[in-house]
Design an enzyme around this catalytic site. Structure first.
Site, PDB file in Angstrom:
ATOM      1  N   HIS A 151      36.117  43.900  38.877  1.00  0.00           N
ATOM      2  CA  HIS A 151      37.040  43.611  37.768  1.00  0.00           C
ATOM      3  C   HIS A 151      36.267  43.246  36.500  1.00  0.00           C
ATOM      4  O   HIS A 151      35.238  42.570  36.570  1.00  0.00           O
ATOM      5  CB  HIS A 151      37.956  42.433  38.126  1.00  0.00           C
ATOM      6  CG  HIS A 151      38.900  42.701  39.255  1.00  0.00           C
ATOM      7  ND1 HIS A 151      38.600  42.371  40.557  1.00  0.00           N
ATOM      8  CD2 HIS A 151      40.141  43.268  39.265  1.00  0.00           C
ATOM      9  CE1 HIS A 151      39.621  42.731  41.329  1.00  0.00           C
ATOM     10  NE2 HIS A 151      40.564  43.273  40.581  1.00  0.00           N
ATOM     11  N   SER A 168      43.881  44.041  45.219  1.00  0.00           N
ATOM     12  CA  SER A 168      43.986  42.726  45.879  1.00  0.00           C
ATOM     13  C   SER A 168      45.007  42.746  46.998  1.00  0.00           C
ATOM     14  O   SER A 168      46.162  43.111  46.790  1.00  0.00           O
ATOM     15  CB  SER A 168      44.447  41.653  44.885  1.00  0.00           C
ATOM     16  OG  SER A 168      43.608  41.618  43.789  1.00  0.00           O
ATOM     17  N   HIS A 181      47.975  32.914  42.583  1.00  0.00           N
ATOM     18  CA  HIS A 181      47.301  34.000  43.298  1.00  0.00           C
ATOM     19  C   HIS A 181      47.761  34.027  44.761  1.00  0.00           C
ATOM     20  O   HIS A 181      47.856  35.105  45.365  1.00  0.00           O
ATOM     21  CB  HIS A 181      45.779  33.829  43.203  1.00  0.00           C
ATOM     22  CG  HIS A 181      45.017  34.959  43.822  1.00  0.00           C
ATOM     23  ND1 HIS A 181      45.121  36.259  43.372  1.00  0.00           N
ATOM     24  CD2 HIS A 181      44.150  34.995  44.859  1.00  0.00           C
ATOM     25  CE1 HIS A 181      44.353  37.037  44.112  1.00  0.00           C
ATOM     26  NE2 HIS A 181      43.758  36.297  45.030  1.00  0.00           N
ATOM     27  N   ALA A 187      47.706  45.119  42.669  1.00  0.00           N
ATOM     28  CA  ALA A 187      48.820  44.179  42.655  1.00  0.00           C
ATOM     29  C   ALA A 187      49.131  43.938  41.180  1.00  0.00           C
ATOM     30  O   ALA A 187      48.217  43.840  40.365  1.00  0.00           O
ATOM     31  CB  ALA A 187      48.407  42.879  43.325  1.00  0.00           C
ATOM     32  N   ASN A 206      54.699  39.864  42.125  1.00  0.00           N
ATOM     33  CA  ASN A 206      55.433  38.727  41.546  1.00  0.00           C
ATOM     34  C   ASN A 206      56.127  39.236  40.291  1.00  0.00           C
ATOM     35  O   ASN A 206      55.724  40.274  39.760  1.00  0.00           O
ATOM     36  CB  ASN A 206      54.437  37.609  41.163  1.00  0.00           C
ATOM     37  CG  ASN A 206      53.371  38.116  40.201  1.00  0.00           C
ATOM     38  OD1 ASN A 206      52.409  38.784  40.617  1.00  0.00           O
ATOM     39  ND2 ASN A 206      53.548  37.852  38.930  1.00  0.00           N
ATOM     40  N   MET A 265      45.359  43.448  35.911  1.00  0.00           N
ATOM     41  CA  MET A 265      44.029  43.196  35.340  1.00  0.00           C
ATOM     42  C   MET A 265      42.993  44.217  35.815  1.00  0.00           C
ATOM     43  O   MET A 265      41.809  43.912  35.915  1.00  0.00           O
ATOM     44  CB  MET A 265      43.555  41.793  35.737  1.00  0.00           C
ATOM     45  CG  MET A 265      44.543  40.687  35.428  1.00  0.00           C
ATOM     46  SD  MET A 265      43.984  39.112  36.077  1.00  0.00           S
ATOM     47  CE  MET A 265      45.483  38.120  35.912  1.00  0.00           C
ATOM     48  N   SER A 266      43.431  45.418  36.108  1.00  0.00           N
ATOM     49  CA  SER A 266      42.486  46.414  36.634  1.00  0.00           C
ATOM     50  C   SER A 266      42.961  47.819  36.288  1.00  0.00           C
ATOM     51  O   SER A 266      43.713  48.002  35.330  1.00  0.00           O
ATOM     52  CB  SER A 266      42.389  46.255  38.160  1.00  0.00           C
ATOM     53  OG  SER A 266      43.615  46.604  38.765  1.00  0.00           O
ATOM     54  N   TYR A 285      37.181  41.076  34.396  1.00  0.00           N
ATOM     55  CA  TYR A 285      37.219  39.615  34.202  1.00  0.00           C
ATOM     56  C   TYR A 285      36.140  38.879  34.998  1.00  0.00           C
ATOM     57  O   TYR A 285      35.864  37.707  34.742  1.00  0.00           O
ATOM     58  CB  TYR A 285      38.611  39.032  34.526  1.00  0.00           C
ATOM     59  CG  TYR A 285      39.063  39.163  35.959  1.00  0.00           C
ATOM     60  CD1 TYR A 285      38.500  38.399  36.982  1.00  0.00           C
ATOM     61  CD2 TYR A 285      40.082  40.050  36.294  1.00  0.00           C
ATOM     62  CE1 TYR A 285      38.925  38.522  38.296  1.00  0.00           C
ATOM     63  CE2 TYR A 285      40.513  40.185  37.608  1.00  0.00           C
ATOM     64  CZ  TYR A 285      39.928  39.424  38.594  1.00  0.00           C
ATOM     65  OH  TYR A 285      40.339  39.558  39.893  1.00  0.00           O
ATOM     66  N   GLU A 286      35.534  39.571  35.955  1.00  0.00           N
ATOM     67  CA  GLU A 286      34.446  38.938  36.712  1.00  0.00           C
ATOM     68  C   GLU A 286      33.147  38.938  35.918  1.00  0.00           C
ATOM     69  O   GLU A 286      32.156  38.346  36.351  1.00  0.00           O
ATOM     70  CB  GLU A 286      34.233  39.678  38.045  1.00  0.00           C
ATOM     71  CG  GLU A 286      35.398  39.508  39.013  1.00  0.00           C
ATOM     72  CD  GLU A 286      35.226  40.345  40.266  1.00  0.00           C
ATOM     73  OE1 GLU A 286      34.697  39.817  41.258  1.00  0.00           O
ATOM     74  OE2 GLU A 286      35.606  41.530  40.249  1.00  0.00           O
ATOM     75  N   HIS A 343      30.499  38.680  50.619  1.00  0.00           N
ATOM     76  CA  HIS A 343      30.603  40.135  50.524  1.00  0.00           C
ATOM     77  C   HIS A 343      31.491  40.570  49.368  1.00  0.00           C
ATOM     78  O   HIS A 343      32.615  40.107  49.209  1.00  0.00           O
ATOM     79  CB  HIS A 343      31.111  40.707  51.850  1.00  0.00           C
ATOM     80  CG  HIS A 343      32.273  39.947  52.405  1.00  0.00           C
ATOM     81  ND1 HIS A 343      33.558  40.313  52.178  1.00  0.00           N
ATOM     82  CD2 HIS A 343      32.313  38.815  53.137  1.00  0.00           C
ATOM     83  CE1 HIS A 343      34.367  39.438  52.758  1.00  0.00           C
ATOM     84  NE2 HIS A 343      33.629  38.521  53.344  1.00  0.00           N
TER      85      HIS A 343
HETATM   86  N1  HPA Z   1      49.873  39.495  35.631  1.00  0.00           N
HETATM   87  C1  HPA Z   1      48.657  40.083  35.622  1.00  0.00           C
HETATM   88  N2  HPA Z   1      48.054  40.507  36.718  1.00  0.00           N
HETATM   89  C2  HPA Z   1      48.678  40.364  37.889  1.00  0.00           C
HETATM   90  C3  HPA Z   1      49.935  39.760  37.984  1.00  0.00           C
HETATM   91  C4  HPA Z   1      50.564  39.297  36.793  1.00  0.00           C
HETATM   92  O1  HPA Z   1      51.682  38.748  36.793  1.00  0.00           O
HETATM   93  N3  HPA Z   1      50.279  39.758  39.308  1.00  0.00           N
HETATM   94  C5  HPA Z   1      49.252  40.364  39.966  1.00  0.00           C
HETATM   95  N4  HPA Z   1      48.285  40.713  39.120  1.00  0.00           N
END
Ligand code: HPA
Length: 268
Positions: free
Chosen positions: A79, A26, A243, A109, A231, A207-208, A81-82, A57
């Site tokens: 992903h 991301s 996000h 990320a 973050n 998440m990946s 989760y998708e 896309h």
């Molecule tokens: N948690 C899970 N996935 C993430 C985070 C997070 O804090 N930041 C970016 N992807």
């Protein structure tokens, strides 16, 4: 077989052999824009590639030269989760293997769990913990793809890590190191889950990445992983997560990220 059709289609578009594969997380897709003489193949055109669940896309494969190396980049990943199955999430890695990829650079990320980290840091992934509750290798076994019980003692190549660390030092880029914990998402963690992840030995959470790395190792592809700490994970700082913050931070570290990955590719 599906994979043969996929690979034949791609080979019609691009005849050279990419040695390095890149999966861009991301906000990190800009790296694909640095590829010289790019050949872009949209996912939706590729036979047997996962079909995008959202309109618009889903992403594309970008082939070409990056710092002197033949590469293929995934600009956009699938992903779990998708709603994609684990097989769909990892299908592009199987395709990369068939195309000749020997080294996979996975990027993402992630939330910082280690309190020594701060948003904007880059982290070399030294190992991972699969918290997704499933595994992409579950199912019938095809000996041609890899062994039934793959060794994961060096999921992330020590040699590639040392190249990335040398590059970071040379370019004076701050590079943290740590263990990436893969959750399914799509919700961010609760503060209690973040404390648990820390106790389990995690330094960052996302998440990946974990499924793709498992399949890459199964296929005997060497892996380098880099997280952008977008973050601090939930509960560490007082503010809620969003996000937008994730994308904003990756935007800020883009230059460092590009420099690190490009110089590492050059030295592989
Ligand atoms: N948690 C899970 N996935 C993430 C985070 C997070 O804090 N930041 C970016 N992807």
């Amino acid at each position: 077989m599906n994979i043969v059709e996929t690979v034949n289609f791609i080979k019609e578009k691009y005849q050279k052999t990419p040695k390095v594969g890149l999966i861009l997380g991301s906000g990190l897709g800009v790296l694909a824009d640095e590829i010289e003489d790019p050949i872009k193949v949209p996912y939706q055109d590729i036979p047997h590639f996962p079909v995008s669940t959202v309109s618009g896309h889903a992403g594309q494969l970008v082939f070409g030269h990056l710092n002197g190396k033949q590469v293929v980049a995934m600009q956009g990943r699938f992903h779990f989760y998708e709603g994609y199955s684990m097989k769909e999430v990892t299908y592009p890695v199987r395709v990369m293997k068939e195309l000749g990829v020997e080294v996979l650079i996975v990027t993402n990320a992630a939330g910082g769990v280690n309190t020594e980290f701060q948003a904007g840091d880059l982290m070399l992934i030294t190992d991972h913990i699969n918290q997704m509750g499933t595994n992409p290798l579950i199912g019938s076994h095809d000996e041609g793809q890899g062994v039934r019980f793959p060794d994961m003692s060096e999921a992330y190549s020590k040699k590639l890590m040392s190249i990335a660390m040398d590059v970071a030092e040379k370019h004076q880029l701050k590079l943290q190191q740590g263990v990436y914990v893969g959750n399914t998402g799509p919700c961010y963690e609760t503060p209690a889950e973040v404390r648990m992840i820390r106790t389990l030995g995690g330094d960052a959470v996302g998440m990946s990445t974990v499924p793709e790395v498992i399949v890459a190792r199964h296929a005997n592809i060497k892996v380098l992983g880099i997280s952008c700490i977008s973050n601090m994970a939930a509960g560490i700082l007082p503010q809620p997560l969003s996000h937008d913050e994730v994308i904003e931070t990756t935007e800020k570290v883009k230059a460092n990220f590009l420099q690190l990955v490009k110089a590492t590719v050059e030295n592989i």
